[in-house]
Design a protein around this motif. Structure first.
Motif, PDB file in Angstrom:
ATOM      1  N   UNK A 156       4.313  23.994   9.176  1.00  0.00           N
ATOM      2  CA  UNK A 156       2.904  23.709   8.882  1.00  0.00           C
ATOM      3  C   UNK A 156       2.781  22.501   7.961  1.00  0.00           C
ATOM      4  N   UNK A 157       3.727  22.359   7.038  1.00  0.00           N
ATOM      5  CA  UNK A 157       3.709  21.189   6.155  1.00  0.00           C
ATOM      6  C   UNK A 157       3.909  19.906   6.962  1.00  0.00           C
ATOM      7  N   UNK A 158       4.840  19.941   7.914  1.00  0.00           N
ATOM      8  CA  UNK A 158       5.104  18.764   8.740  1.00  0.00           C
ATOM      9  C   UNK A 158       3.866  18.411   9.551  1.00  0.00           C
ATOM     10  N   UNK A 159       3.238  19.410  10.113  1.00  0.00           N
ATOM     11  CA  UNK A 159       2.020  19.181  10.904  1.00  0.00           C
ATOM     12  C   UNK A 159       0.929  18.538  10.056  1.00  0.00           C
ATOM     13  N   UNK A 160       0.764  19.025   8.824  1.00  0.00           N
ATOM     14  CA  UNK A 160      -0.241  18.462   7.926  1.00  0.00           C
ATOM     15  C   UNK A 160       0.112  17.029   7.537  1.00  0.00           C
ATOM     16  N   UNK A 161       1.394  16.780   7.259  1.00  0.00           N
ATOM     17  CA  UNK A 161       1.831  15.428   6.906  1.00  0.00           C
ATOM     18  C   UNK A 161       1.563  14.464   8.060  1.00  0.00           C
ATOM     19  N   UNK A 162       1.866  14.892   9.281  1.00  0.00           N
ATOM     20  CA  UNK A 162       1.623  14.053  10.456  1.00  0.00           C
ATOM     21  C   UNK A 162       0.132  13.723  10.586  1.00  0.00           C
ATOM     22  N   UNK A 177      -0.907  11.151   7.882  1.00  0.00           N
ATOM     23  CA  UNK A 177      -0.389   9.814   8.201  1.00  0.00           C
ATOM     24  C   UNK A 177      -1.170   9.200   9.359  1.00  0.00           C
ATOM     25  N   UNK A 178      -1.461   9.992  10.382  1.00  0.00           N
ATOM     26  CA  UNK A 178      -2.160   9.468  11.564  1.00  0.00           C
ATOM     27  C   UNK A 178      -3.595   9.072  11.245  1.00  0.00           C
ATOM     28  N   UNK A 179      -4.186   9.673  10.217  1.00  0.00           N
ATOM     29  CA  UNK A 179      -5.572   9.383   9.855  1.00  0.00           C
ATOM     30  C   UNK A 179      -5.699   8.223   8.867  1.00  0.00           C
ATOM     31  N   UNK A 180      -4.584   7.719   8.380  1.00  0.00           N
ATOM     32  CA  UNK A 180      -4.618   6.627   7.405  1.00  0.00           C
ATOM     33  C   UNK A 180      -4.606   5.288   8.151  1.00  0.00           C
ATOM     34  N   UNK A 181      -5.729   4.598   8.133  1.00  0.00           N
ATOM     35  CA  UNK A 181      -5.872   3.344   8.876  1.00  0.00           C
ATOM     36  C   UNK A 181      -4.857   2.293   8.442  1.00  0.00           C
ATOM     37  N   UNK A 182      -4.439   2.340   7.191  1.00  0.00           N
ATOM     38  CA  UNK A 182      -3.550   1.307   6.663  1.00  0.00           C
ATOM     39  C   UNK A 182      -2.098   1.500   7.100  1.00  0.00           C
ATOM     40  N   UNK A 183      -1.800   2.594   7.775  1.00  0.00           N
ATOM     41  CA  UNK A 183      -0.429   2.861   8.212  1.00  0.00           C
ATOM     42  C   UNK A 183      -0.229   2.674   9.709  1.00  0.00           C
ATOM     43  N   UNK A 184      -1.274   2.304  10.411  1.00  0.00           N
ATOM     44  CA  UNK A 184      -1.218   2.326  11.879  1.00  0.00           C
ATOM     45  C   UNK A 184      -0.233   1.321  12.473  1.00  0.00           C
ATOM     46  N   UNK A 185       0.040   0.232  11.765  1.00  0.00           N
ATOM     47  CA  UNK A 185       0.979  -0.771  12.277  1.00  0.00           C
ATOM     48  C   UNK A 185       2.428  -0.401  12.005  1.00  0.00           C
ATOM     49  N   UNK A 212       0.864  -1.182   0.000  1.00  0.00           N
ATOM     50  CA  UNK A 212       0.000   0.000   0.000  1.00  0.00           C
ATOM     51  C   UNK A 212       0.895   1.225   0.000  1.00  0.00           C
ATOM     52  N   UNK A 213       0.681   2.143  -0.930  1.00  0.00           N
ATOM     53  CA  UNK A 213       1.511   3.344  -1.044  1.00  0.00           C
ATOM     54  C   UNK A 213       0.636   4.581  -0.855  1.00  0.00           C
ATOM     55  N   UNK A 214       1.003   5.402   0.104  1.00  0.00           N
ATOM     56  CA  UNK A 214       0.318   6.672   0.339  1.00  0.00           C
ATOM     57  C   UNK A 214       1.264   7.788  -0.089  1.00  0.00           C
ATOM     58  N   UNK A 215       0.937   8.454  -1.187  1.00  0.00           N
ATOM     59  CA  UNK A 215       1.743   9.567  -1.667  1.00  0.00           C
ATOM     60  C   UNK A 215       1.199  10.856  -1.058  1.00  0.00           C
ATOM     61  N   UNK A 216       1.966  11.455  -0.164  1.00  0.00           N
ATOM     62  CA  UNK A 216       1.499  12.643   0.553  1.00  0.00           C
ATOM     63  C   UNK A 216       1.345  13.829  -0.391  1.00  0.00           C
ATOM     64  N   UNK A 217       0.202  14.462  -0.341  1.00  0.00           N
ATOM     65  CA  UNK A 217      -0.047  15.672  -1.119  1.00  0.00           C
ATOM     66  C   UNK A 217      -0.301  16.813  -0.147  1.00  0.00           C
ATOM     67  N   UNK A 218       0.530  17.844  -0.244  1.00  0.00           N
ATOM     68  CA  UNK A 218       0.399  18.999   0.646  1.00  0.00           C
ATOM     69  C   UNK A 218      -0.404  20.073  -0.077  1.00  0.00           C
ATOM     70  N   UNK A 219      -1.731  19.969   0.036  1.00  0.00           N
ATOM     71  CA  UNK A 219      -2.607  20.894  -0.664  1.00  0.00           C
ATOM     72  C   UNK A 219      -3.689  20.155  -1.408  1.00  0.00           C
TER      73      UNK A 219
END
Length: 258
Positions: A40-46, A49-57, A16-23
């Motif tokens: 602000x970009x780091x905060x948004x990226x965090x 990532x935290x809201x993506x259920x597939x990344x929690x492990x 599973x690949x999540x490509x982060x988009x800032x905007x």
């Protein structure tokens, strides 16, 4: 990033690949890479990532160019969900001292960046509004850099030593740093391995292991090095130029497919 995503998906079954988009969209994402406050970009990226259920492990993180130091900031500031491996391609971890070739294809944006840098890279206006200024590291004015840098000096522990930043980074299983052997965009290219100009001049580059950052272990890199968690790779070619074959053999197989 679409091409990278495709290579990973083709070679790692079930990934599973999540490509982060800032905007909101590609255009805004590109503009934010120049003009959105890095913190602000780091905060948004965090948050993404935290809201993506597939990344929690846990997840592997790949950062390209300035994305290398940005994802390192994510590892230091946002340990949940856990980042397993951090792979930095041409990241400017000790900053840059030069702007020889503007990234991207938008000449208008590049010209604006150059003008802003010339106005005064450490003025509050430029620091808060220009991403590249936030990792500009002037070796001739180290004190000014440390006092005015709103991003890089913080994540590199050059003022206040944040124990949490250090502890979080040391949780990585591997920290992989790719330097491009013929890089003409990043000055100095050794910053991609945490090397940088020794203070007071802009000629001799000290490797990571000769810097106070390492000898005094501000980030935990010395301990990680002893634990064989640090990996220094060289890719032939200019900035971000590598072949699919090199990427699969040196990145996917040893760090993602195992």
């Amino acid at each position: 990033m679409g091409a990278i995503k495709s290579i990973i998906e083709k070679n790692v079954p079930g990934v599973y690949v999540h490509s982060l988009e800032i905007g909101n969209g590609i255009v805004e994402d590109m503009e934010n890479g120049f003009f959105k406050n890095t913190n602000d970009q780091i905060e948004l990226a965090c948050k993404k990532i935290s809201m993506d259920d597939k990344l929690q492990a846990g997840y592997h993180a790949m950062g390209f160019s300035q994305g290398g130091q940005f994802l390192r900031a994510v590892a230091q500031r946002c340990p949940n969900p856990p980042m397993k491996n951090l792979i930095s391609f041409g990241g400017q971890h000790q900053g840059v001292y030069g702007f020889p070739r503007c990234p991207g294809d938008n000449s208008t944006l590049c010209n604006i960046v150059r003008k802003l840098l010339n106005l005064g890279v450490y003025t509050d206006f430029v620091q808060k509004g220009l991403v590249q200024a936030q990792y500009w590291h002037d070796p001739l004015n180290e004190e000014l850099y440390r006092n005015k840098s709103i991003f890089l000096a913080d994540i590199n522990q050059e003022n206040v030593k944040n124990r949490t930043y250090k502890a979080n980074l040391m949780k990585l299983e591997n920290f992989v740093m790719v330097m491009f052997g013929d890089d003409t965009m990043v000055d100095p290219k050794e910053t991609e391995w945490f090397g940088y100009y020794t203070p007071g001049q802009a000629r001799r580059v000290a490797p990571l292991r000769e810097t106070p950052m390492y000898t005094e272990d501000w980030l935990g890199l010395k301990q990680m090095d002893k634990q064989k968690k640090l990996h220094f790779l060289v890719s032939p070619g200019n900035h971000l130029q590598f072949t699919d074959t090199w990427f699969i053999a040196n990145i996917l197989r040893p760090f993602v497919m195992k």
